[in-house]
Design a protein around this motif. Structure first.
Motif, mmCIF file in Angstrom:
data_model
loop_
_atom_site.group_PDB
_atom_site.id
_atom_site.type_symbol
_atom_site.label_atom_id
_atom_site.label_comp_id
_atom_site.label_asym_id
_atom_site.label_seq_id
_atom_site.Cartn_x
_atom_site.Cartn_y
_atom_site.Cartn_z
ATOM 1 N N GLU A 51 -4.440 5.171 -0.043
ATOM 2 C CA GLU A 51 -3.463 4.075 0.026
ATOM 3 C C GLU A 51 -2.631 4.195 1.303
ATOM 4 O OE1 GLU A 51 -4.399 1.963 -1.858
ATOM 5 O OE2 GLU A 51 -4.943 2.785 -3.808
ATOM 6 N N GLU A 78 -11.157 0.569 -2.442
ATOM 7 C CA GLU A 78 -10.552 0.086 -3.694
ATOM 8 C C GLU A 78 -11.574 0.091 -4.828
ATOM 9 O OE1 GLU A 78 -7.572 0.183 -3.625
ATOM 10 O OE2 GLU A 78 -6.606 -0.954 -2.030
ATOM 11 N N HIS A 88 -4.743 2.780 3.910
ATOM 12 C CA HIS A 88 -4.744 1.315 3.886
ATOM 13 C C HIS A 88 -3.488 0.787 4.574
ATOM 14 C CE1 HIS A 88 -7.363 1.460 -0.023
ATOM 15 N NE2 HIS A 88 -7.955 1.972 1.035
ATOM 16 N N GLU A 103 0.840 -1.207 0.000
ATOM 17 C CA GLU A 103 0.000 0.000 0.000
ATOM 18 C C GLU A 103 0.869 1.249 0.000
ATOM 19 O OE1 GLU A 103 -3.191 -0.068 -0.386
ATOM 20 O OE2 GLU A 103 -3.831 -2.059 0.233
HETATM 21 FE FE LIG Z 1 -5.057 0.187 -1.352
#
Ligand SMILES: [Fe+2]
Ligand SMILES: [Fe+2]
Lengths: 276, 336
Positions: free
Chosen positions: B93, B176, B96, B63
């Motif tokens: 990201e 996502e 994440h 990520e």
């Molecule tokens: Fe991601």
């Protein structure tokens, strides 16, 4: 490469100096210029902030700086659209962001220099957010209703930016000997550019009289006082450095802006008339 | 990797592949049998714990390394709207990464340690991020194909036997799917734009198609199956489907979308097989994947250098934050 569609941006305007009406008499162009100045401050700051995403000292900070960059970008978009509407030549946010050259940008020089040191980034964010929070607080009462609405939303955002920058200046100032020295150096580097925020030489006084704009000089006292408070709590010293000459509001920038715009605008300008 | 767990066949084998053995507590086996969730305080075999640490860490690293190829275009996004969407995506990201490091930390490791292992090469990240983003259209191809493949890999992980990982995946998958739609939309705009934009879109899809298929890992079914973690991970309820099943699912989902975009996928053997009820595809050259995993991809050196530099440049800041916090704690103790 494509041929420009009919809707491609109109030719760039001539420089402000030629367009400006008699001082003291509010012209639509002066109003546009004022809004553009605030829009460009936000846009250029957002562009510089975007550099930090994936480069921050820790993951939480990647998130925070992205948030701040997104807020600034949102302010820029709202203000650019407003400037385009006031101008009445059919230019939208992207026409203004991507198709003006550096001499037509109206941002202060504070925001356009690279900020690839975290201390510098936080020193600058502290200055910018302190000034913007005073500015937007006052502009919420602007007689320009769109400007007032943008200011009301932005005031909440920049309060968070100010809080974030303050926390870092405190931590870095009162952290390790190294961070103390680096934070002081960062303040020393940013301080000469503060005075331009209060410069009135490129603002039409009629805009202030009519209640559209806030007199920049009226923000000097509260901004410097609040900055001084944070700097001293961080065990740092308020720099005693001469101010740099202003000029950003008249399109006279540092050499950094041209490079930044070259990168920002290159793709768009390579495809005139394209939509994305 | 990136919600999967494999390595190059001749690379060092992680020492966590002990089969189900006497150290698997009855309580653990009972939870697995009921398809329940193992929680951090529950008893679990050491090999299970280590496998999860490795997989979750690799996922987290993917990520955050994945921020770079797209971060590469933030400064040049061709409209302010696209710039905002891209900044928000790269920010997601990072988020994440945060959830996943937090999930790994429930297994008794800490983020700083995992980052050290990323930086010195002991832990890996998804090979897909070792490809360069050469044009704006790559932002579309990555969103559509890479986030798309990540979703196919990660949706089954929402039912993973380890609770914190499963819960992190639920949050991640929602975002996502936004990313995938945004990527599709970028490509759709380009493919319906000027001839130059259309060519840019096709070129990006041509470059990202095969690497996206490799994100699912080497073949793990049939005669070409390579030895991997699939069987053990399935027994532990970490993995629910084989690499090949997931890859097929991705292909079946993506081919009609490519048609909707008016773009071609660079595989002449791609065609619907009525009998199988799936698309057939050409042979995937996994030697490329293994080269990239070993560090010989187009951007491995750049991605690592960028990450290590950000980490080292930030060291003084993290140290200052710690020192400042320690001073505040001391002050409070003084007052108390
Ligand atoms: Fe991601
Ligand atoms: Fe994503």
């Amino acid at each position: 490469m494509t041929t420009p569609r009919p809707s491609s941006p109109p030719p760039l305007r001539s420089s402000t100096e030629e367009r400006r009406g008699d001082p003291g008499q509010r012209t639509p162009d002066n109003h546009v210029d004022h809004v553009l100045g605030l829009a460009d401050d936000a846009l250029v700051s957002a562009q510089r902030m975007g550099w930090w995403i994936s480069r921050a000292p820790q993951l939480e900070e990647d998130l925070a700086l992205a948030n701040i960059g997104l807020d600034l970008l949102g302010q820029a978009r709202a203000l650019l659209s407003h400037a385009g509407a006031l101008e009445g030549q059919g230019r939208g946010e992207d026409d203004l962001a991507y198709w003006r050259d550096e001499r037509d940008f109206r941002n202060v020089k504070l925001v356009e220099r690279p900020q690839e040191d975290f201390g510098v980034a936080m020193a600058r964010l502290l200055v910018l957010s302190t000034w913007q929070s005073e500015l937007y607080a006052a502009l919420q009462r602007s007689t320009d209703p769109v400007l007032a609405a943008v200011a009301a939303k932005a005031a909440k955002e920049v309060a968070y930016h100010h809080d974030h920058a303050t926390r870092w200046v405190l931590r870095l100032g009162d952290g390790t000997p190294e961070s103390h020295a680096r934070m002081q150096a960062a303040l020393d580097a940013e301080w000469p550019w503060i005075e331009e925020l209060f410069d009135e030489s490129h603002l039409d006084p009629a805009l202030v009289t009519d209640g559209v704009a806030v007199a920049p000089s009226s923000l000097r006292e509260p901004v410097l006082r609040r900055l001084g408070d944070v700097v001293r709590s961080a065990t740092l010293e308020v720099p005693d450095v001469p101010a740099r000459v202003p000029g950003g509001r008249a399109g006279l920038h540092t050499e950094h802006l041209g490079r930044m715009l070259a990168e920002m605008q290159h793709l768009t300008r390579s495809h005139p008339g394209a939509t994305w | 990797m990136y919600g999967n767990d494999f390595s190059a066949p001749d690379g060092p084998r992680p020492a966590t592949d002990a089969g189900p053995g006497p150290d698997e507590p009855a309580s653990f086996l009972a939870v697995l049998a009921e398809e329940g969730r193992i929680e951090p305080r529950d008893e679990m075999p050491e090999a299970y714990r280590r496998t999860l640490v490795r997989q979750i860490a690799q996922h987290a690293h993917s990520e955050i390394i994945g921020m770079q190829p797209e971060g590469n275009w933030i400064s040049r996004a061709p409209s302010l709207r696209r710039k905002g969407i891209l900044m928000a995506k790269v920010q997601d990201e990072a988020g994440h990464g945060l959830y996943l490091y937090a999930a790994a930390e429930t297994l008794g490791v800490d983020r700083a340690d995992l980052l050290d292992q990323l930086h010195d090469g002991r832990q890996k990240y998804s090979s897909i991020f070792n490809y360069p983003t050469l044009t704006w259209a790559d932002m579309g191809a990555i969103g559509w194909l890479v986030d798309g493949a990540a979703i196919v890999n990660q949706v089954p992980l929402c039912r993973c036997s380890f609770g914190p990982y499963a819960r992190a995946m639920v949050r991640v998958c929602k975002e996502e799917s936004f990313h995938q739609r945004q990527g599709f939309e970028i490509l759709h705009t380009l493919s319906h734009g000027t001839p130059a934009q259309r060519a840019m879109a096709q070129d990006a899809v041509d470059r990202y198609w095969w690497p996206s298929l490799m994100m699912f890992g080497p073949t793990d079914t049939g005669p070409d199956a390579s030895a991997g973690h699939t069987a053990q991970s399935m027994a532990w309820g970490i993995k629910r489907f084989s690499n090949d099943e997931l890859r097929q699912r991705f292909i079946d989902m993506t081919v009609p979308q490519a048609e909707a975009l008016g773009l071609t996928l660079p595989d002449p053997e791609l065609r619907w097989n009525d009998e199988r009820g799936h698309y057939d595809h050409g042979r995937i050259d996994f030697t490329e994947l293994f080269e990239v995993i070993k560090g010989n991809g187009p951007c491995n050196a750049e991605r690592m250098a960028h990450r290590v530099r950000a980490h080292e440049d930030g060291a003084w800041v993290r140290e200052a934050a710690e020192a400042y916090a320690a001073k505040r704690t001391q002050e409070q103790e003084h007052v108390a």
